[in-house]
Design a protein around this motif. Structure first.
Motif, PDB file in Angstrom:
ATOM      1  N   ASP A  90       0.829  -1.210   0.000  1.00  0.00           N
ATOM      2  CA  ASP A  90       0.000   0.000   0.000  1.00  0.00           C
ATOM      3  C   ASP A  90       0.865   1.263   0.000  1.00  0.00           C
ATOM      4  O   ASP A  90       2.016   1.258   0.458  1.00  0.00           O
ATOM      5  CB  ASP A  90      -0.924   0.016   1.213  1.00  0.00           C
ATOM      6  CG  ASP A  90      -2.109  -0.917   1.049  1.00  0.00           C
ATOM      7  OD1 ASP A  90      -2.417  -1.259  -0.101  1.00  0.00           O
ATOM      8  OD2 ASP A  90      -2.710  -1.298   2.070  1.00  0.00           O
ATOM      9  N   LEU A  93       0.622   6.567   3.886  1.00  0.00           N
ATOM     10  CA  LEU A  93      -0.520   7.327   4.381  1.00  0.00           C
ATOM     11  C   LEU A  93      -0.024   8.408   5.350  1.00  0.00           C
ATOM     12  O   LEU A  93       0.804   8.142   6.226  1.00  0.00           O
ATOM     13  CB  LEU A  93      -1.508   6.401   5.101  1.00  0.00           C
ATOM     14  CG  LEU A  93      -2.194   5.342   4.214  1.00  0.00           C
ATOM     15  CD1 LEU A  93      -2.924   4.332   5.075  1.00  0.00           C
ATOM     16  CD2 LEU A  93      -3.162   6.001   3.237  1.00  0.00           C
ATOM     17  N   GLU A  97      -4.458  11.252   7.157  1.00  0.00           N
ATOM     18  CA  GLU A  97      -5.220  10.110   6.630  1.00  0.00           C
ATOM     19  C   GLU A  97      -5.378   9.025   7.683  1.00  0.00           C
ATOM     20  O   GLU A  97      -6.458   8.430   7.837  1.00  0.00           O
ATOM     21  CB  GLU A  97      -4.526   9.568   5.385  1.00  0.00           C
ATOM     22  CG  GLU A  97      -4.639  10.479   4.174  1.00  0.00           C
ATOM     23  CD  GLU A  97      -3.839   9.985   2.991  1.00  0.00           C
ATOM     24  OE1 GLU A  97      -4.373  10.006   1.862  1.00  0.00           O
ATOM     25  OE2 GLU A  97      -2.674   9.566   3.185  1.00  0.00           O
ATOM     26  N   GLU A 100      -8.105  10.068  10.044  1.00  0.00           N
ATOM     27  CA  GLU A 100      -9.448   9.830   9.498  1.00  0.00           C
ATOM     28  C   GLU A 100      -9.815   8.350   9.585  1.00  0.00           C
ATOM     29  O   GLU A 100     -10.956   7.994   9.911  1.00  0.00           O
ATOM     30  CB  GLU A 100      -9.497  10.298   8.043  1.00  0.00           C
ATOM     31  CG  GLU A 100      -9.327  11.805   7.874  1.00  0.00           C
ATOM     32  CD  GLU A 100      -9.077  12.197   6.424  1.00  0.00           C
ATOM     33  OE1 GLU A 100      -8.970  11.266   5.584  1.00  0.00           O
ATOM     34  OE2 GLU A 100      -8.966  13.396   6.131  1.00  0.00           O
ATOM     35  N   ILE A 101      -8.831   7.483   9.265  1.00  0.00           N
ATOM     36  CA  ILE A 101      -9.082   6.037   9.322  1.00  0.00           C
ATOM     37  C   ILE A 101      -9.402   5.615  10.755  1.00  0.00           C
ATOM     38  O   ILE A 101     -10.332   4.824  10.994  1.00  0.00           O
ATOM     39  CB  ILE A 101      -7.861   5.273   8.775  1.00  0.00           C
ATOM     40  CG1 ILE A 101      -7.751   5.487   7.259  1.00  0.00           C
ATOM     41  CG2 ILE A 101      -7.943   3.795   9.108  1.00  0.00           C
ATOM     42  CD1 ILE A 101      -6.455   4.983   6.655  1.00  0.00           C
ATOM     43  N   ILE A 162     -12.696   1.373   3.651  1.00  0.00           N
ATOM     44  CA  ILE A 162     -11.508   2.236   3.696  1.00  0.00           C
ATOM     45  C   ILE A 162     -10.568   1.896   2.548  1.00  0.00           C
ATOM     46  O   ILE A 162      -9.990   2.786   1.904  1.00  0.00           O
ATOM     47  CB  ILE A 162     -10.804   2.090   5.061  1.00  0.00           C
ATOM     48  CG1 ILE A 162     -11.673   2.712   6.166  1.00  0.00           C
ATOM     49  CG2 ILE A 162      -9.425   2.732   5.039  1.00  0.00           C
ATOM     50  CD1 ILE A 162     -11.176   2.415   7.569  1.00  0.00           C
ATOM     51  N   GLU A 163     -10.403   0.605   2.275  1.00  0.00           N
ATOM     52  CA  GLU A 163      -9.521   0.179   1.176  1.00  0.00           C
ATOM     53  C   GLU A 163      -9.973   0.773  -0.159  1.00  0.00           C
ATOM     54  O   GLU A 163      -9.154   1.237  -0.959  1.00  0.00           O
ATOM     55  CB  GLU A 163      -9.515  -1.350   1.100  1.00  0.00           C
ATOM     56  CG  GLU A 163      -8.793  -2.015   2.261  1.00  0.00           C
ATOM     57  CD  GLU A 163      -9.157  -3.477   2.419  1.00  0.00           C
ATOM     58  OE1 GLU A 163      -8.576  -4.139   3.296  1.00  0.00           O
ATOM     59  OE2 GLU A 163     -10.028  -3.964   1.671  1.00  0.00           O
ATOM     60  N   ASP A 165     -11.904   3.534  -0.559  1.00  0.00           N
ATOM     61  CA  ASP A 165     -11.855   4.996  -0.532  1.00  0.00           C
ATOM     62  C   ASP A 165     -10.435   5.548  -0.632  1.00  0.00           C
ATOM     63  O   ASP A 165     -10.222   6.643  -1.175  1.00  0.00           O
ATOM     64  CB  ASP A 165     -12.515   5.516   0.749  1.00  0.00           C
ATOM     65  CG  ASP A 165     -13.998   5.197   0.799  1.00  0.00           C
ATOM     66  OD1 ASP A 165     -14.570   4.871  -0.258  1.00  0.00           O
ATOM     67  OD2 ASP A 165     -14.591   5.255   1.899  1.00  0.00           O
ATOM     68  N   TYR A 166      -9.462   4.802  -0.119  1.00  0.00           N
ATOM     69  CA  TYR A 166      -8.080   5.298  -0.110  1.00  0.00           C
ATOM     70  C   TYR A 166      -7.192   4.615  -1.153  1.00  0.00           C
ATOM     71  O   TYR A 166      -5.989   4.862  -1.193  1.00  0.00           O
ATOM     72  CB  TYR A 166      -7.470   5.106   1.287  1.00  0.00           C
ATOM     73  CG  TYR A 166      -8.009   6.062   2.316  1.00  0.00           C
ATOM     74  CD1 TYR A 166      -7.345   7.241   2.623  1.00  0.00           C
ATOM     75  CD2 TYR A 166      -9.212   5.798   2.972  1.00  0.00           C
ATOM     76  CE1 TYR A 166      -7.848   8.134   3.565  1.00  0.00           C
ATOM     77  CE2 TYR A 166      -9.723   6.675   3.907  1.00  0.00           C
ATOM     78  CZ  TYR A 166      -9.044   7.843   4.197  1.00  0.00           C
ATOM     79  OH  TYR A 166      -9.553   8.713   5.127  1.00  0.00           O
TER      80      TYR A 166
END
Length: 568
Positions: A90, A93, A97, A100-101, A162-163, A165-166
């Protein structure tokens, strides 16, 4: 992204010391808070030189202390801990971020519902690029406890969102049938003892390896003991089994006693009731040794059993049973195949263990034949494998493909992914098993005229895929197999038609290679002799032809039109 919720604790200050400390291997870098409840009033020891961990712990524990001051309401399990980790591949971040998560995770869990000013106190600490730790105390500002039932499922579902959206790696949705992940303590212990696997992983492999050897739970536990596993058996006063737990030699608790783990805590399908239901479904045989010693090789018997494998139009319970039994068959193959194939086959068995189970209850009696084939493999005497082994591994591969498609259709994302990885390992095993055989078949390819005639059969029997088959580098080897089968009394056109009906070729990268194994399996059985069958049917003095044993070496062969001309 994964977010496992840890068992509740009671020492807020102790957990903060770990989060802000150097880590067990000096892996923590710049620990700091990225999000939390009432951030304005919260002291962060990494950013405020006057703030301490004790102050932060007291701030988080304030609602707990107020509740504990009330008679009869003292709590000992108020610390909620959830590490949230991104996948290695990934992207990076930022703190914003991750903050937010963290907010989305605590909202989903029920720790701090959205717009709830009286929610639990919590913080998210980041001390590495790829993960954060969320710590919360599970007493709300109004003194009530949060509603955390099924919080793990809700957090998992939020991670999938989340996966997306990000733009992170998207994992499959779980169905609560996966085995437990090794804990940090288990992994550190294995490393300290020089073990490649944690005890839980090692024990799971041993139990699954024992299943094909046993016909009941008592036999299974006895086999484990003989295999070096420490077994603790619990019984009812009647003597019947009540439960079992297992330990790895050398894995000791702090008091020096073996670290026994119940089977159901190793994997959901390894609990005693699940194992008893699985093993009881097998039908005992009076003379299994006689059947195992028939002239056909052990791999031919196993391939014949795989002909019954199905996931289509058979009911979910039956399909699940066949997939579970397929896992046993792959495990048995990994134990008995030649050494040069075992690494790939063991990897296939280990991956398929996840594909074997789902929330669908299996009707294990429907797959008794496949399970019997697995037992036959581990009990049969070894001999020359020849091409029958490659044919069998090809059949295993196709069954794994069908399992992947069934799980995909049912929405079992994790099981489908496990089956996909299994297919990769089985394909690698087949390529190795078939390499010498394919080279030999190419050397023996028939003359050009015969190949042209066989090519015409391919175009007539499988017109949609004929161009790809004839362009496949394995076409000369397929031509040899067809010529050999024709010499034994089979009809190439019919063999091709049957093979294509059993295994669709649209997804096959090398369709000729796929057809080779399928046609070899069919052609191992003697071709029917219609002249002899007709004579037997005309004679009232003999039994029906299906009860007769015909020796293909001495029987008269009724050839198809043009068969003699081919060989001339």
């Amino acid at each position: 992204m994964i977010a496992p919720i840890k068992n509740p604790g009671s020492n807020t200050r102790g957990l903060l010391a770990y989060l802000y400390g150097p880590g067990r291997h000096d892996e923590h870098r710049d620990p700091h808070i990225v999000a939390g409840f009432a951030m304005i009033a919260m002291p962060d020891p990494s950013r405020d030189e006057n703030a301490t961990l004790t102050q932060l712990a007291r701030y988080l524990d304030e609602p707990v202390r107020l509740r504990n001051s009330e008679p009869g309401k003292k709590l000992t399990d108020h610390v909620w801990h959830c590490p949230v980790r991104a996948a290695p591949e990934d992207r990076y971040l930022s703190d914003a971020e991750w903050g937010e998560i963290a907010e989305r995770i605590v909202q989903a869990a029920g720790i701090a519902p959205k717009d709830d000013d009286l929610a639990c106190r919590w913080i998210a600490v980041r001390h590495a690029d790829d993960h954060i730790h969320i710590l919360a105390t599970t007493v709300r500002e109004d003194g009530r406890r949060p509603k955390l039932h099924n919080s793990g499922q809700r957090v998992g579902a939020q991670c999938r969102e989340i996966e997306k959206d990000y733009g992170l790696r998207q994992l499959g949705t779980g169905d609560r049938t996966a085995e437990r992940r090794p804990t940090q303590a288990e992994m550190h212990k294995a490393k300290r003892l020089g073990w490649e696997q944690t005890s839980r992983e090692w024990l799971q492999d041993r139990i699954r390896a024992a299943i094909p050897h046993a016909s009941n739970a008592e036999e299974l536990l006895a086999y484990l003991q003989a295999d070096g596993v420490e077994v603790k058996i619990l019984r009812f006063p009647s003597g019947d089994l009540r439960g079992y737990s297992v330990a790895r030699s050398g894995d000791l608790k702090a008091n020096g006693q073996p670290n026994y783990i119940p089977g159901g805590k190793i994997a959901p399908d390894l609990s005693l009731p699940k194992l008893q239901a699985l093993l009881a479904a097998g039908k005992p045989e009076e003379h299994p040794t006689a059947r195992r010693n028939k002239p056909a090789t052990r791999w031919q018997h196993a391939t014949n059993a795989l002909d019954t494998f199905t996931t289509d139009d058979s009911g979910d319970a039956r399909a699940q049973a066949h997939i579970t039994a397929l896992g046993e068959l792959i495990e048995a193959t990994a134990q008995t195949a030649p050494q040069d194939l075992r690494a790939e086959l063991r990897a296939a068995a280990k991956n398929f263990a996840r594909a074997q189970r789902s929330q669908i209850r299996a009707d294990h009696t429907a797959a008794a034949g496949l399970r019997r084939a697995a037992r036959d493999l581990v009990h049969a005497s070894s001999g020359k494998d020849g091409s029958t082994l490659a044919v069998f591994v090809a059949a295993l591969t196709w069954a794994a493909v069908l399992s992947q498609r069934w799980h995909t259709a049912k929405g079992h994302a994790q099981q489908a992914e496990a089956a996909r990885r299994t297919v990769q390992h089985l394909q690698a095993a087949y390529d190795r098993a078939a390499a010498d055989q394919l080279a030999f078949l190419v050397q023996r390819q028939p003359k050009e005229q015969t190949r042209n005639t066989l090519a015409s059969d391919v175009r007539a029997a499988i017109p949609d895929h004929a161009t790809r088959i004839l362009a496949d580098p394995n076409w000369p080897a397929l031509a040899t197999v067809l010529a050999d089968a024709e010499a034994s009394g089979h009809v190439p056109h019919q063999l091709l038609t049957e093979a294509a009906a059993r295994r669709e070729l649209g997804s096959a990268r090398l369709p000729a290679k796929v057809l080779i194994s399928r046609i070899q399996h069919t052609s191992y059985n003697p071709a029917s002799n219609r002249a002899v069958e007709a004579a037997l049917l005309r004679s009232p003095a003999v039994l029906p032809v299906r009860h007769q044993t015909i020796n293909p070496a001495t029987a008269v062969t009724l050839e198809q039109p043009g068969a003699q001309a081919r060989r001339r």
